[in-house]
Design an enzyme around this catalytic site. Structure first.
Site, PDB file in Angstrom:
ATOM      1  N   ASP A   1       0.838  -1.199   0.000  1.00  0.00           N
ATOM      2  CA  ASP A   1       0.000   0.000   0.000  1.00  0.00           C
ATOM      3  C   ASP A   1       0.876   1.252   0.000  1.00  0.00           C
ATOM      4  O   ASP A   1       2.007   1.239   0.490  1.00  0.00           O
ATOM      5  CB  ASP A   1      -0.884   0.032   1.248  1.00  0.00           C
ATOM      6  CG  ASP A   1      -1.974  -1.029   1.230  1.00  0.00           C
ATOM      7  OD1 ASP A   1      -2.245  -1.589   0.150  1.00  0.00           O
ATOM      8  OD2 ASP A   1      -2.542  -1.298   2.306  1.00  0.00           O
ATOM      9  N   THR A   2       0.337   2.324  -0.526  1.00  0.00           N
ATOM     10  CA  THR A   2       1.084   3.582  -0.605  1.00  0.00           C
ATOM     11  C   THR A   2       1.696   3.978   0.732  1.00  0.00           C
ATOM     12  O   THR A   2       2.861   4.353   0.817  1.00  0.00           O
ATOM     13  CB  THR A   2       0.170   4.707  -1.113  1.00  0.00           C
ATOM     14  OG1 THR A   2      -0.277   4.390  -2.435  1.00  0.00           O
ATOM     15  CG2 THR A   2       0.897   6.047  -1.141  1.00  0.00           C
TER      16      THR A   2
END
Length: 242
Positions: A69-70
């Site tokens: 995930d970012t």
């Protein structure tokens, strides 16, 4: 998402300095929190656009073997050529990859060890999508171990037996211990307290005959260090964040 001022400026040299492991087939890098791995409508820069800087002596630009995930930092595996990408795909789709994440959660479990077995499903509505617990969803299993406790927070080692989107974040929230700084499943993030989740360790099997097994361990990002310390984590000098 991290405030832009908190995301490292990734010049080619800075990205190369984040390489944790390198051989003829793979790279393992320490992805910074706040950097998306793929381009998207809300991203100004993404990791894939920076990968030519990691070609080194290879003939091909490395490719992502999985994703984070970012807002999750830590160990991310890249394939240095097409054959390695295929073999890594098989390893990640089976049970050949050992992954350990660190998280700081609010509250935390009473037991020091446990397993969360809770199917997950993607739900879409007018406001977008999110992952929810659903008995009809895909199987999702996470093992947890308490590494430390301190003043309302718990430091956990998380080992996902499956790889569902947002699995760790939803499992922690459903158990009643949301990850600190989670904007979707927890109490929310602030500029000073973003998501406290990182991919701490990854271990890969040999990709072929006479190929080595590979492993790497990433240092905690700066934004996690205060709460990790409050939970009893003593970081060595060799774990200086990049």
């Amino acid at each position: 998402m991290l405030h832009p001022s908190m995301i490292p400026i990734l010049t080619p040299e800075a990205l190369q300095a984040r390489v944790l492991y390198r051989d003829a087939d793979i790279l393992i890098i320490d992805k910074p929190a706040g950097l998306a791995v793929h381009a998207g409508p809300k991203t100004t820069i993404d990791l894939e656009a920076l990968l030519p800087a990691l070609r080194f002596d290879g003939r091909e630009v490395p490719r992502l073997a999985h994703r984070l995930d970012t807002d999750t930092s830590g160990c991310l595996v890249l394939a240095r050529h097409g054959k390695a990408l295929t073999r890594l795909g098989r390893a990640f789709s089976g049970h050949g990859v050992d992954k350990t994440y660190w998280a700081v959660v609010e509250g935390g479990p009473a037991a020091d060890l446990g397993r969360i077995d809770l199917p997950l499903k993607k739900r879409n509505d007018k406001s977008g999508w999110r992952i929810v617990a659903d008995a009809k969803g895909q199987p999702a299993v996470t093992d947890f171990r308490v590494l430390g406790r301190g003043d309302g927070y718990v430091w956990l080692a998380l080992k996902p037996a499956t790889g569902r989107t947002h699995q760790l974040r939803v499992h922690m929230a459903e158990a009643g211990w949301p990850i600190v700084g989670d904007p979707f499943y927890g109490s929310g993030r602030t500029a000073a307290r973003p998501l406290h989740l990182m991919a701490r360790h990854i271990g890969l099997p040999p990709l072929g005959q006479n190929r080595p097994a590979a492993s790497a361990e990433a240092p905690p990002p700066d934004h996690m260090r205060a709460l990790l310390a409050a939970c009893g984590c003593a970081l060595s000098g060799s774990e200086t964040a990049r």
